[in-house]
Structure formats: structure tokens, C-alpha cells
Design an enzyme around this catalytic site. Structure first.
Site, short mmCIF file in Angstrom:
data_model
loop_
_atom_site.label_atom_id
_atom_site.label_comp_id
_atom_site.label_asym_id
_atom_site.label_seq_id
_atom_site.Cartn_x
_atom_site.Cartn_y
_atom_site.Cartn_z
N SER A 54 50.22 23.07 21.30
CA SER A 54 48.99 23.42 20.57
C SER A 54 48.06 22.22 20.65
O SER A 54 48.48 21.09 20.94
CB SER A 54 49.30 23.79 19.11
OG SER A 54 50.03 22.75 18.46
N GLU B 3 44.51 20.16 18.88
CA GLU B 3 43.67 19.97 17.70
C GLU B 3 42.26 19.57 18.11
O GLU B 3 42.06 18.73 18.97
CB GLU B 3 44.28 18.89 16.81
CG GLU B 3 43.46 18.62 15.53
CD GLU B 3 44.14 17.64 14.62
OE1 GLU B 3 45.25 17.99 14.13
OE2 GLU B 3 43.60 16.54 14.40
N ASP C 270 42.32 13.67 3.21
CA ASP C 270 41.93 12.28 2.97
C ASP C 270 41.11 12.19 1.69
O ASP C 270 40.35 13.11 1.35
CB ASP C 270 41.10 11.76 4.14
CG ASP C 270 41.90 11.69 5.42
OD1 ASP C 270 43.12 11.48 5.34
OD2 ASP C 270 41.30 11.88 6.49
N PHE D 192 42.10 4.17 14.28
CA PHE D 192 42.81 5.34 13.75
C PHE D 192 44.13 4.93 13.12
O PHE D 192 44.51 5.43 12.05
CB PHE D 192 43.08 6.35 14.87
CG PHE D 192 41.86 7.11 15.34
CD1 PHE D 192 40.69 7.11 14.61
CD2 PHE D 192 41.91 7.84 16.51
CE1 PHE D 192 39.57 7.81 15.04
CE2 PHE D 192 40.81 8.56 16.96
CZ PHE D 192 39.63 8.53 16.21
N HIS E 133 52.20 19.09 19.55
CA HIS E 133 50.85 19.32 19.05
C HIS E 133 50.00 18.14 19.48
O HIS E 133 50.27 16.99 19.09
CB HIS E 133 50.85 19.44 17.52
CG HIS E 133 49.51 19.70 16.93
ND1 HIS E 133 48.87 20.92 17.02
CD2 HIS E 133 48.65 18.89 16.24
CE1 HIS E 133 47.70 20.87 16.41
NE2 HIS E 133 47.55 19.64 15.93
#
Length: 277
Positions: free
Chosen positions: A7, A9, A100, A208, A258
Site C-alpha cells: 500500500s 501513503e 500530532d 522527519f 506500507h
């Protein structure tokens, strides 16, 4: 040839031009026949409308779109309305998160505090209408007191009704193996899909990782610094690192992958080609 489920994102662009570019990347990745495309949801629901529109537009193209849904900053009423919209559109899977924390947390709705509360809320109001996917942290959530407390928090989400989990990205397969083993010892049997982050830019990856608590192993960090002025070499090294990571995860019987695509098809496609998907 590898045939595990995959998958991808996306995050919702803020401009019409950005959306057009994203849909081009979507068309490329759609050829890989993923299980779904997930769409992120900004801190405090800041991208609610953008996320909803992108979810509905992508879902209409044939391959399921799966919205992220966070509870910080949303009320019971607003979430119920959004869930009803998704249900009526035929959306049957949701990535269910705490989300978040916005910088001005005192100025947002605070009816939920943790992801397990959102899972419980959805199950109470919609039963088994949605498959609920939650987050997992092989290297421990950055706000957790310790690894054991983090595992307890994860188990709460599972007991509330989570069907599967996607991990934060990582570059140490041992962390994933240890986390899954500890989950199984606690009687947690849901599939735990590793989240895979391609390496294409050192500065962005470092940023990140500081935000989400993911560790860049020291040897990888040093090699990336060697290539900071050689983007092609950095990308080739990053591709090698992530390919080997995925190969190791396959031997650990990961249920699928993912990919955090960052709205770019090529880095993920290169990994998939190396893995012969």
C-alpha cells in the site's frame, strides 16, 4: 517474484497544481495494484477538507482510498459527520490515530486524548463497518515513558477493536522482529505491516526522524553525510539500504509493506523493482 500486499501513503497537496501532480504519481503507482492508498490528516484536523476530497477522488478511480483520521482537535460531532460521509461513499477502512499535537493545543477541541478512545468511539457508533488500522512503534513512541508502557498502549488500541497496524518507519529489522515477538507474547495477533520510507534526501529524512522518533543507524547517517553533495550516489545508497531492509523483513514473514511515498512514485517503484514485485 514477490507477491506480498503493498500500500502507498499520500499527503494532501495544498494547491491545485500539487493535486494534479499527485494524481500523475497516483496513476503510476496504481499500476502496481496496491491494496489501497492512504491519505494523511494534518495535526488537529488541519487538512480535514483536503483529505476528505482527495480520499473521495482517489477512491472513485477504482483502488480503495483509506483516510487517516486523528482525534486530537476534533469533536465527537465532527468525527461522526466525517465517518458518515466515508461510510456513504463506500469507504470501509480507516487509519485511526491520535494525531500530532498542534502547537496551540489549548485552542483545539480536546474530547479525545488517545487513539484507543477513537477506536472505541468508531466501534460503538459503526460496529464492524470499518476495518480500523492503528499505528505501531517498533523503536518506541517518542512520548512513551518506556518500551513496556508503549506496548501496553498499543495493546489498548488492539483490545478496543483495531484490525491491523502499520509501523512508523525504521531501518533496523531487528527492532521490527523484537516488537512483533513482544506483541505475540502479549496475545496480540493482528497483522503488523512495516512502514517503509525510501531514502532520497538526507536533510529531509533527518528532520522527519527527529520529529517522529525514528532512528537513523549511525553507519547509515555517516554514509549519507558522505554523499550530501552527490544526490545520485545518495539515492543509490538509499535504495540499496531500503531494498536490503525489505528483503530481511520478507524473511521475518512481514505480512506486506506500507510505503511512505512522499507523493513521489519513482523511489518506491525502484524498491519494488529491486524486490521483483
Amino acid at each position: 517474484m514477490t507477491t506480498l500486499p503493498i500500500s502507498f501513503e499520500f499527503f494532501p497537496p495544498k494547491t491545485a497544481e500539487g493535486v494534479d501532480k499527485l494524481m500523475e504519481q497516483h496513476a503510476i503507482l496504481a499500476a502496481c495494484q496496491p491494496e489501497f492508498f492512504s491519505i494523511t490528516y494534518g495535526a488537529g484536523g488541519t487538512t480535514r477538507d483536503l483529505t476528505q476530497k482527495l480520499v473521495l477522488d482517489i477512491n472513485a478511480k477504482g483502488i480503495p482510498a483509506v483516510p487517516h483520521l486523528s482525534c486530537i482537535g476534533d469533536t465527537h460531532e465532527s468525527l461522526q459527520a466525517l465517518l458518515t460521509t466515508y461510510k456513504n461513499a463506500g469507504i470501509d477502512k480507516i487509519v485511526t490515530l491520535r494525531g500530532d499535537l498542534p502547537k496551540d493545543i489549548d485552542d483545539v477541541a480536546n474530547e479525545f486524548h488517545y487513539a484507543n478512545e477513537l477506536v472505541t468511539f468508531i466501534r460503538q457508533h459503526h460496529g464492524d463497518t470499518f476495518t480500523l488500522v492503528v499505528a505501531a512503534y517498533p523503536e518506541v513512541h517518542p512520548e512513551a515513558k518506556n518500551a513496556q508502557q508503549d506496548l501496553i498502549n498499543f495493546k489498548r488500541k488492539v483490545e478496543a477493536g483495531a484490525s491491523a497496524a502499520i509501523t512508523q518507519y525504521f531501518y533496523n529489522a531487528d527492532a521490527y522482529e523484537d516488537f512483533v515477538n513482544r506483541c505475540r507474547q502479549q496475545g496480540i495477533t493482528i497483522p503488523i505491516y512495516p512502514g517503509i520510507m525510501p531514502i532520497t534526501n538526507h536533510e529531509r529524512l533527518a528532520r522527519f526522524s527527529r520529529m517522529c522518533g525514528a532512528e537513523i543507524p549511525r553507519w547509515i547517517e555517516k554514509r549519507l553525510l558522505d554523499y550530501q553533495n552527490e544526490p545520485a550516489s545518495l539515492q543509490a545508497f538509499g535504495l540499496e539500504v531500503v531494498t536490503k531492509l525489505c528483503q530481511k523483513l520478507i524473511t521475518l514473514e512481514a505480512p506486506g509493506f506500507h510505503f511512505y511515498s512522499l507523493n513521489q512514485a519513482t523511489p518506491t517503484l525502484n524498491i519494488l523493482q529491486n524486490l521483483r514485485f
